[in-house]
Design a protein around this motif. Sequence first.
Motif, PDB file in Angstrom:
ATOM      1  N   MET A 208       3.352  11.065  -3.738  1.00 35.09           N
ATOM      2  CA  MET A 208       2.679  10.364  -2.737  1.00 35.09           C
ATOM      3  C   MET A 208       2.012   9.259  -4.518  1.00 35.09           C
ATOM      4  SD  MET A 208      -0.219  13.146  -0.741  1.00 35.09           S
ATOM      5  CE  MET A 208      -1.021  12.103   0.212  1.00 35.09           C
ATOM      6  N   GLY A 209       0.803   8.157  -3.209  1.00 29.95           N
ATOM      7  CA  GLY A 209       0.780   6.649  -3.876  1.00 29.95           C
ATOM      8  C   GLY A 209      -0.397   6.980  -4.389  1.00 29.95           C
ATOM      9  N   SER A 210      -1.052   6.021  -4.948  1.00 27.20           N
ATOM     10  CA  SER A 210      -2.776   5.203  -5.008  1.00 27.20           C
ATOM     11  C   SER A 210      -3.119   5.241  -3.466  1.00 27.20           C
ATOM     12  CB  SER A 210      -3.029   5.086  -6.189  1.00 27.20           C
ATOM     13  OG  SER A 210      -4.125   4.198  -6.021  1.00 27.20           O
ATOM     14  N   VAL A 211      -4.522   4.653  -3.563  1.00 31.52           N
ATOM     15  CA  VAL A 211      -4.908   4.239  -2.017  1.00 31.52           C
ATOM     16  C   VAL A 211      -6.137   4.248  -2.800  1.00 31.52           C
ATOM     17  CG1 VAL A 211      -3.597   5.540  -0.591  1.00 31.52           C
ATOM     18  CG2 VAL A 211      -5.600   6.354  -0.858  1.00 31.52           C
ATOM     19  N   ALA A 217      -2.270  -0.092  -4.542  1.00 32.62           N
ATOM     20  CA  ALA A 217      -0.853   0.593  -3.928  1.00 32.62           C
ATOM     21  C   ALA A 217       0.436  -0.033  -4.645  1.00 32.62           C
ATOM     22  CB  ALA A 217      -1.551   0.407  -2.363  1.00 32.62           C
ATOM     23  N   GLU A 218      -0.252  -1.465  -4.987  1.00 36.36           N
ATOM     24  CA  GLU A 218       0.884  -2.254  -5.169  1.00 36.36           C
ATOM     25  C   GLU A 218       1.976  -1.846  -6.296  1.00 36.36           C
ATOM     26  OE1 GLU A 218       2.574  -4.486  -4.145  1.00 36.36           O
ATOM     27  OE2 GLU A 218       1.131  -6.360  -2.292  1.00 36.36           O
ATOM     28  N   THR A 240       5.193   8.695  -0.026  1.00 31.54           N
ATOM     29  CA  THR A 240       4.332   8.921   1.277  1.00 31.54           C
ATOM     30  C   THR A 240       2.284   9.438   0.964  1.00 31.54           C
ATOM     31  OG1 THR A 240       5.994  10.036   2.897  1.00 31.54           O
ATOM     32  CG2 THR A 240       3.670  10.586   2.951  1.00 31.54           C
ATOM     33  N   SER A 241       1.532   8.513   1.548  1.00 34.28           N
ATOM     34  CA  SER A 241       0.162   8.169   1.369  1.00 34.28           C
ATOM     35  C   SER A 241      -0.860   8.314   2.047  1.00 34.28           C
ATOM     36  CB  SER A 241       0.069   6.834   0.164  1.00 34.28           C
ATOM     37  OG  SER A 241       1.270   6.920  -0.657  1.00 34.28           O
ATOM     38  N   LEU A 242      -1.565   8.473   1.587  1.00 31.47           N
ATOM     39  CA  LEU A 242      -2.722   9.074   2.939  1.00 31.47           C
ATOM     40  C   LEU A 242      -3.649   8.324   3.516  1.00 31.47           C
ATOM     41  CD1 LEU A 242      -4.115  11.580   4.111  1.00 31.47           C
ATOM     42  CD2 LEU A 242      -5.447  11.896   2.341  1.00 31.47           C
ATOM     43  N   ILE A 243      -3.855   8.227   3.875  1.00 28.62           N
ATOM     44  CA  ILE A 243      -4.834   7.096   4.275  1.00 28.62           C
ATOM     45  C   ILE A 243      -5.586   7.255   5.592  1.00 28.62           C
ATOM     46  CG2 ILE A 243      -4.735   4.703   5.491  1.00 28.62           C
ATOM     47  CD1 ILE A 243      -3.563   4.089   3.446  1.00 28.62           C
ATOM     48  N   ASN A 244      -7.067   7.389   5.275  1.00 27.19           N
ATOM     49  CA  ASN A 244      -7.947   8.192   5.390  1.00 27.19           C
ATOM     50  C   ASN A 244      -8.719   6.782   7.474  1.00 27.19           C
ATOM     51  OD1 ASN A 244      -8.786  10.177   3.579  1.00 27.19           O
ATOM     52  ND2 ASN A 244      -8.312  10.984   5.955  1.00 27.19           N
ATOM     53  N   ALA A 245      -8.747   8.245   8.204  1.00 30.52           N
ATOM     54  CA  ALA A 245     -10.227   6.394   8.568  1.00 30.52           C
ATOM     55  C   ALA A 245     -11.363   7.086   8.486  1.00 30.52           C
ATOM     56  CB  ALA A 245      -9.931   7.365  10.593  1.00 30.52           C
ATOM     57  N   ASN A 246     -12.388   5.840   8.390  1.00 26.83           N
ATOM     58  CA  ASN A 246     -13.970   6.312   8.128  1.00 26.83           C
ATOM     59  C   ASN A 246     -14.014   6.820   9.293  1.00 26.83           C
ATOM     60  OD1 ASN A 246     -16.128   6.428   7.200  1.00 26.83           O
ATOM     61  ND2 ASN A 246     -16.283   3.794   6.109  1.00 26.83           N
ATOM     62  N   SER A 247     -13.789   8.161  10.336  1.00 23.97           N
ATOM     63  CA  SER A 247     -14.549   8.014  10.942  1.00 23.97           C
ATOM     64  C   SER A 247     -16.169   8.444  11.441  1.00 23.97           C
ATOM     65  CB  SER A 247     -13.869   9.430  11.233  1.00 23.97           C
ATOM     66  OG  SER A 247     -12.974   9.871  11.529  1.00 23.97           O
ATOM     67  N   PRO A 248     -17.209   8.045  12.297  1.00 29.02           N
ATOM     68  CA  PRO A 248     -16.257   7.755  13.672  1.00 29.02           C
ATOM     69  C   PRO A 248     -15.909   6.147  13.849  1.00 29.02           C
ATOM     70  CG  PRO A 248     -18.333   7.485  14.136  1.00 29.02           C
ATOM     71  CD  PRO A 248     -18.359   8.121  12.869  1.00 29.02           C
ATOM     72  N   LEU A 259      -2.733   0.574   3.381  1.00 22.35           N
ATOM     73  CA  LEU A 259      -2.153   0.683   4.278  1.00 22.35           C
ATOM     74  C   LEU A 259      -1.033  -0.469   4.498  1.00 22.35           C
ATOM     75  CD1 LEU A 259      -2.544   1.278   7.830  1.00 22.35           C
ATOM     76  CD2 LEU A 259      -1.428  -0.137   7.416  1.00 22.35           C
ATOM     77  N   LYS A 260      -1.342  -1.661   4.500  1.00 15.65           N
ATOM     78  CA  LYS A 260      -0.824  -2.834   4.642  1.00 15.65           C
ATOM     79  C   LYS A 260       0.389  -2.626   4.325  1.00 15.65           C
ATOM     80  CE  LYS A 260      -4.120  -5.739   5.462  1.00 15.65           C
ATOM     81  NZ  LYS A 260      -5.037  -7.224   5.344  1.00 15.65           N
ATOM     82  N   VAL A 261      -0.398  -2.816   1.999  1.00 18.18           N
ATOM     83  CA  VAL A 261       0.746  -3.154   1.393  1.00 18.18           C
ATOM     84  C   VAL A 261       1.743  -1.665   1.086  1.00 18.18           C
ATOM     85  CG1 VAL A 261       0.961  -1.948  -1.713  1.00 18.18           C
ATOM     86  CG2 VAL A 261      -1.047  -3.005  -0.553  1.00 18.18           C
ATOM     87  N   TYR A 262       1.986  -0.609   1.495  1.00 19.98           N
ATOM     88  CA  TYR A 262       2.992   0.642   1.736  1.00 19.98           C
ATOM     89  C   TYR A 262       3.662   0.281   2.752  1.00 19.98           C
ATOM     90  CZ  TYR A 262       0.454   3.195  -1.977  1.00 19.98           C
ATOM     91  OH  TYR A 262      -0.423   4.184  -3.039  1.00 19.98           O
ATOM     92  N   SER A 263       2.852  -0.479   4.116  1.00 20.59           N
ATOM     93  CA  SER A 263       3.842  -0.232   5.588  1.00 20.59           C
ATOM     94  C   SER A 263       5.215  -1.197   4.883  1.00 20.59           C
ATOM     95  CB  SER A 263       2.888  -0.554   6.292  1.00 20.59           C
ATOM     96  OG  SER A 263       2.148   1.085   6.899  1.00 20.59           O
ATOM     97  N   ARG A 264       4.158  -2.423   4.199  1.00 19.74           N
ATOM     98  CA  ARG A 264       5.218  -3.672   3.860  1.00 19.74           C
ATOM     99  C   ARG A 264       6.366  -3.689   3.513  1.00 19.74           C
ATOM    100  NH1 ARG A 264       0.259  -7.199   2.765  1.00 19.74           N
ATOM    101  NH2 ARG A 264      -0.230  -8.236   5.590  1.00 19.74           N
ATOM    102  N   HIS A 265       5.571  -2.261   2.269  1.00 15.24           N
ATOM    103  CA  HIS A 265       7.265  -2.241   1.590  1.00 15.24           C
ATOM    104  C   HIS A 265       8.069  -1.244   2.371  1.00 15.24           C
ATOM    105  CE1 HIS A 265       6.503  -4.520  -1.733  1.00 15.24           C
ATOM    106  NE2 HIS A 265       4.857  -4.426  -1.266  1.00 15.24           N
ATOM    107  N   ASN A 266       8.116  -0.466   3.929  1.00 15.48           N
ATOM    108  CA  ASN A 266       8.549  -0.157   3.884  1.00 15.48           C
ATOM    109  C   ASN A 266       7.979   1.624   3.212  1.00 15.48           C
ATOM    110  OD1 ASN A 266      10.560   1.110   6.188  1.00 15.48           O
ATOM    111  ND2 ASN A 266      11.676   2.092   4.058  1.00 15.48           N
ATOM    112  N   GLN A 267       7.000   2.577   3.417  1.00 20.92           N
ATOM    113  CA  GLN A 267       6.649   3.593   2.364  1.00 20.92           C
ATOM    114  C   GLN A 267       5.606   3.764   3.551  1.00 20.92           C
ATOM    115  OE1 GLN A 267       8.330   4.717  -0.330  1.00 20.92           O
ATOM    116  NE2 GLN A 267       9.513   2.684   0.270  1.00 20.92           N
ATOM    117  N   ALA A 268       5.340   5.377   3.538  1.00 18.91           N
ATOM    118  CA  ALA A 268       4.952   5.713   4.400  1.00 18.91           C
ATOM    119  C   ALA A 268       3.395   6.291   4.417  1.00 18.91           C
ATOM    120  CB  ALA A 268       5.739   7.589   4.438  1.00 18.91           C
ATOM    121  N   CYS A 269       2.763   5.949   5.582  1.00 14.08           N
ATOM    122  CA  CYS A 269       1.292   5.935   5.247  1.00 14.08           C
ATOM    123  C   CYS A 269       1.338   7.733   6.823  1.00 14.08           C
ATOM    124  CB  CYS A 269       0.421   4.891   6.580  1.00 14.08           C
ATOM    125  SG  CYS A 269       0.709   3.260   5.130  1.00 14.08           S
ATOM    126  N   ILE A 270      -0.208   8.207   5.568  1.00 10.96           N
ATOM    127  CA  ILE A 270      -0.674   9.273   6.932  1.00 10.96           C
ATOM    128  C   ILE A 270      -1.844   8.885   7.070  1.00 10.96           C
ATOM    129  CG2 ILE A 270      -0.880  11.444   6.931  1.00 10.96           C
ATOM    130  CD1 ILE A 270       0.499  11.912   3.971  1.00 10.96           C
TER     131      ILE A 270
END
Length: 524
Positions: A208-211, A217-218, A240-248, A259-270
């Motif tokens: 997994m990558g740094s978030v 992330a870059e 595949t890297s972990l993106i937490n919502a700040n609930s609620p 999230l934007k870094v990984y998605s732009r490079h076709n890498q997975a976000c949880i």
Amino acid sequence: MSDNAAVEQEASGGRRGRGASGGAAARRAARAGGGPGTQLTYIKRKINVYEVLDEEGLALIEKNTDTVLEEIGIIFRDDAEALALWKEAGADVKGERVHFPKGLCRSLLKTAPSIYTQHARNPERSVQIGGKGTVFAPVYGPPFVRDLDGNRRYATLEDFQNFVKLAYMAPSIHHSGGTVCEPVDVPVNKRHLDMVYSHIRYSDKPFMGSVTAPERAEDTVAMAKIVFGEDFVENNTVLTSLINANSPMVFDETMLGALKVYSRHNQACIVTPFILAGAMSPVTVAGTLTQILAEVLAGASFTQLIRPGAPVLFGTFASSISMQSGAPTFGTPEPSLVSYGAAQLARRLGLPFRTGGSLCASKVPDAQAAYESANTLNSTILAGTNFVLHSAGWLEGGLASCYEKFMMDIDQLGMTQKLAEGVDLSENGQAMGAIRQVGPGSHYLGCDHTQANFQTAFYRSNIADNNSYEQWLAEGEKTAPQRANELARRWLESYEAPHLDPAIDEALKDFIDRKKASMADAFT
């Protein structure tokens, strides 16, 4: 060989990872608890999932979720780009709160893959995430460790490397994970470089990558490109890297940036709502599921605004709390019901699902830790979870990574993998020859079928003691944690690093040195 396979083989040095094996060796490992030098593939589940909601219940949760998205909305905090993209996509943006027309998020998610491969630098370690695949990854995030001398202390980079090594050696761990513990002896703004390097150098499993910041992330993506090649990373998924919502119902700028870094490079976000029910979601299962689905729909669909087709997982981490102390509790019925229901909702969306693990609130690897972890792990596999974070080593509500519990947990993971294989209905599995040979009133201990299968017939734990009381006394009256302690020490003493192309290793070290030299140390 396909172009992608050729690139992957070149990136890994064209070598098989040390100890890679399949067939009979893998089956023996599955039944004997495994050990250094053996490796099981990711789980290909052959058992049915367990479902707690019928069609009417699922439709009700989805209807309530649409109401939350449209009328209440989700905050995208301190991210002007995100707000502009949502407005352009047709959402109603009021300040930082985004209101979603019914169907918008689901429409965007049609481009997200239901199954993807996360490639490892050793091709034999690559994993399928989605479908009937289940992938076990270690504990993630604790700042403390409980070490092999019984001390609870802050984690170090050496601890981080040790857990990566143990995960590499564990047959039932399919993924190296991410922040297996937080190495607090390294500056905050530089430790991500050492952590990513450790995953690459001391293991050849996926990682997994740094978030913790977009620039980190870059850096992760840049290091992955050194290992795999730039074109391969842009056209395949290696992180595949972990993106937490700040609930609620909030996504903050840090998580959105990663999230934007990984998605732009076709890498997975949880995309994972992190929820302690009663504090960060309603106290009820149905209310929590509604909020989870709303947060996942908003965050996961945002990945498709960044790059259509980028892999994204439906994640959830939902625990109950003690209504007396406010402390998180684990292994209780309500989070299991949430996991089962969320898995159903994920399948209806067509997204891979993440939840569960070996979670507990106990401070030591005792009976409480075992019961709570077993309850969580059981519901995890029966829910049909695809990616399982915190599979091994979690202690103290996630505040500590524990060496002994890590070893005890991976033993349970091996059992779980055997369970997921389902019932063998082959000719050998039917055992009709044995039944005929033995007949009424005899026993099966010496029959041909038993003799042919006794080594692999049943899972054999490398932690549990099944000997006589007298033998247990003679061997020192050792408890399960003591046996786990000895096993961890033996594994670390016998560890051998997998092959890494020296040129790649030098390039990674040069990148890390240049990045560290470009900034002063920061410990906050």
